[in-house]
Scaffold this motif. Structure first.
Motif, PDB file in Angstrom:
ATOM      1  N   ASP A  98       1.459  -9.800 -46.372  1.00  0.00           N
ATOM      2  CA  ASP A  98      -0.377  -9.517 -46.773  1.00  0.00           C
ATOM      3  C   ASP A  98      -0.641 -10.195 -47.845  1.00  0.00           C
ATOM      4  O   ASP A  98      -0.332  -9.105 -49.155  1.00  0.00           O
ATOM      5  N   ALA A 169     -10.353  -8.011 -37.041  1.00  0.00           N
ATOM      6  CA  ALA A 169      -9.768  -7.458 -35.991  1.00  0.00           C
ATOM      7  C   ALA A 169     -10.693  -6.783 -34.470  1.00  0.00           C
ATOM      8  O   ALA A 169     -10.584  -6.409 -33.457  1.00  0.00           O
ATOM      9  N   ALA A 194       2.335  -8.876 -33.038  1.00  0.00           N
ATOM     10  CA  ALA A 194       1.613  -9.251 -34.820  1.00  0.00           C
ATOM     11  C   ALA A 194       0.967 -10.486 -34.457  1.00  0.00           C
ATOM     12  O   ALA A 194       0.141 -10.948 -35.306  1.00  0.00           O
ATOM     13  N   ARG A 274      -2.363 -11.223 -37.541  1.00  0.00           N
ATOM     14  CA  ARG A 274      -1.932 -10.819 -38.721  1.00  0.00           C
ATOM     15  C   ARG A 274      -2.270 -11.242 -39.813  1.00  0.00           C
ATOM     16  O   ARG A 274      -0.791 -11.709 -40.126  1.00  0.00           O
ATOM     17  N   GLY A 279      -4.202  -4.266 -39.919  1.00  0.00           N
ATOM     18  CA  GLY A 279      -3.988  -4.978 -39.313  1.00  0.00           C
ATOM     19  C   GLY A 279      -5.330  -5.034 -38.162  1.00  0.00           C
ATOM     20  O   GLY A 279      -5.965  -5.229 -37.594  1.00  0.00           O
ATOM     21  N   TYR A 282      -7.169 -10.235 -38.934  1.00  0.00           N
ATOM     22  CA  TYR A 282      -6.680 -11.799 -37.917  1.00  0.00           C
ATOM     23  C   TYR A 282      -6.785 -13.359 -38.655  1.00  0.00           C
ATOM     24  O   TYR A 282      -7.583 -13.544 -38.959  1.00  0.00           O
TER      25      TYR A 282
END
Length: 443
Positions: A98, A169, A194, A274, A279, A282
């Motif tokens: 992340d 996403a 993922a 991801r 989430g 992407y």
């Protein structure tokens, strides 16, 4: 002792070098020009900002060279790997991160360390005294780059690096796309989902390739003759090599089953990985590009499931500078003409986040040892770190020197006798030998 180590650049290498030296009791000053002086790719002034992919690649430390490098950095109490593990995202067998919380955590750790201070002034010359590490990475400022070129007596070597776009996403059409990691890697449901997968049939793939080849690309200034690093080729460059190249590269359909039509094999698949813990973002895997922004939107929306996609970031391309390390550096990573200066990270000719951080780890430890009146030899070439430093400081052919990821081809060969003849067994033998050698080096 009042000697100070100065580190120019707060990327992966500079951050790791500072952490290692500071933990050895050395006062460290990190010279990071951001955010006062920006770059093409960076968005913040945080240390260790991830500007390209959010992946540290495979985390398999038994049969993969970069996974072994992860293991060695963890064994050496590396900051980058600790923060990457803390902020990891599900990505099958890869270590994906992340990116924003990761960079924020690295920055917090360094700025709160009692032995570390930070200067936000740009360094434009090579210092003649003091202990220094140049870890300015792929986006070395033009004035410092000119100073390095003047000192080394030749033009700086360079290649071009490309960045992949990031998609929101919620704008992906999940009636077309489905969630699955290739070959169903990952033990948990979160790990197995993922990746988003956007299928194409043959006609859709051919139309996409046509649009890609016809799109407007970024034009470089006159005299820009650098090539591309093969591990980060723009998709349009791959397409120019043959219409099937992408289908056998980042768009390969193997190891995937369309959840909507399991009986129908996709001709090609675009994968999205991801990019944050929520989430909500992407990135399009392997879709580095030099297309102009408007062209990117038009071309990428030709991908089924992305017809109405919105982009949090579009792709781009930037010049990546590195030096001819085999001729310029000694095996302690010091500039031969100015031994008070070490180089670390991508500017030395290693490629990848992990490789850059690893060279920072070594440079930081070596510089700290020298300040303490000691001499720290590099790890043996049987280790991942040792193989990299050996490659860049003398193992590579200087005339054809190009950026290199860690790989088992850089290691001294393993004797295939004794039953270890298969590739998996051979790779396990490499990692077993490396771990023993690195553990002894650390001690």
């Amino acid at each position: 002792m009042d000697a100070q180590l100065n580190i120019v650049g707060g990327g992966m290498a500079g951050s790791e070098a500072a952490w290692q030296a500071a933990n050895m009791g050395i006062r460290v000053c990190i010279h990071e020009m951001r955010p006062k002086v920006g770059t093409f790719a960076h968005r913040t002034g945080h240390f260790a900002e991830m500007v390209c992919s959010n992946s540290f690649r495979s985390d398999d430390d038994e049969r993969n060279a970069v996974g072994l490098l992860h293991w060695e950095m963890r064994a050496a109490s590396g900051l980058i790997m600790e923060m990457a593990t803390r902020h990891r995202l599900p990505a099958g067998g890869a270590l994906a991160v992340d990116r924003d919380p990761f960079a924020e955590s690295v920055t917090e750790q360094l700025r709160s360390h009692p032995n570390i201070s930070v200067s936000e002034e740009e360094v434009t010359e090579l210092p003649s005294s003091g202990s220094w590490i140049i870890a300015t990475g792929p986006l070395t400022s033009s004035r410092l780059g000119q100073a390095i070129a003047a000192e080394t007596g030749s033009d700086a070597l360079a290649f071009f690096d490309a960045i992949a776009p990031i998609v929101y996403a919620e704008t992906v059409d999940m009636s077309v796309a489905w969630m699955q990691s290739r070959y169903d890697k990952g033990e948990t449901l979160e790990e197995q989902t993922a990746y988003m997968n956007c299928p194409m049939d043959k006609d859709q793939y051919e139309a996409f390739i046509d649009a890609l080849l016809a799109a407007d690309n970024t034009q470089f200034h006159e005299g820009e003759t650098a090539g591309y690093f093969d591990g980060c080729l723009p998709i349009e460059v791959m397409a120019e090599r043959g219409r099937e190249t992408l289908r056998h590269g980042p768009m390969k359909p193997v190891g995937l089953t369309n959840a909507h039509t399991p009986e129908q094999k996709p001709y090609a698949v675009v994968q999205l990985r991801r990019d944050n813990a929520l989430g909500t973002l992407y990135n399009i895997v392997g879709f580095q590009t030099k297309m102009k922004y408007g062209a990117q939107v038009d071309v990428f929306r030709k991908i089924p499931a992305l017809e109405n996609a919105s982009f949090a970031r579009l792709g781009g391309i930037h010049r990546n500078t590195f030096i001819n390390s085999p001729t310029l550096l000694d095996d302690r990573m010091r500039l031969k003409s100015r031994p008070n200066i070490r180089f670390a990270g991508q500017i030395t000719g290693v490629e990848g986040y992990v490789e850059s951080a690893a060279m920072g780890l070594l440079a930081g430890r070596m510089a700290a040892a020298e300040i303490l009146g000691q001499d720290l030899a590099p790890p043996p070439p049987e280790t991942a770190m040792g193989s990299l430093i050996h490659h860049i400081t003398g193992g590579a052919e200087a005339k054809t020197f190009q950026p290199m990821n860690v790989n088992f081809g850089l290691f001294p060969p393993i004797d295939a006798k004794g039953g270890r003849k298969g590739r998996k067994d051979r790779y396990k033998a490499y990692t077993d030998r490396a771990k023993a050698a690195f553990t002894e080096w650390l001690s």
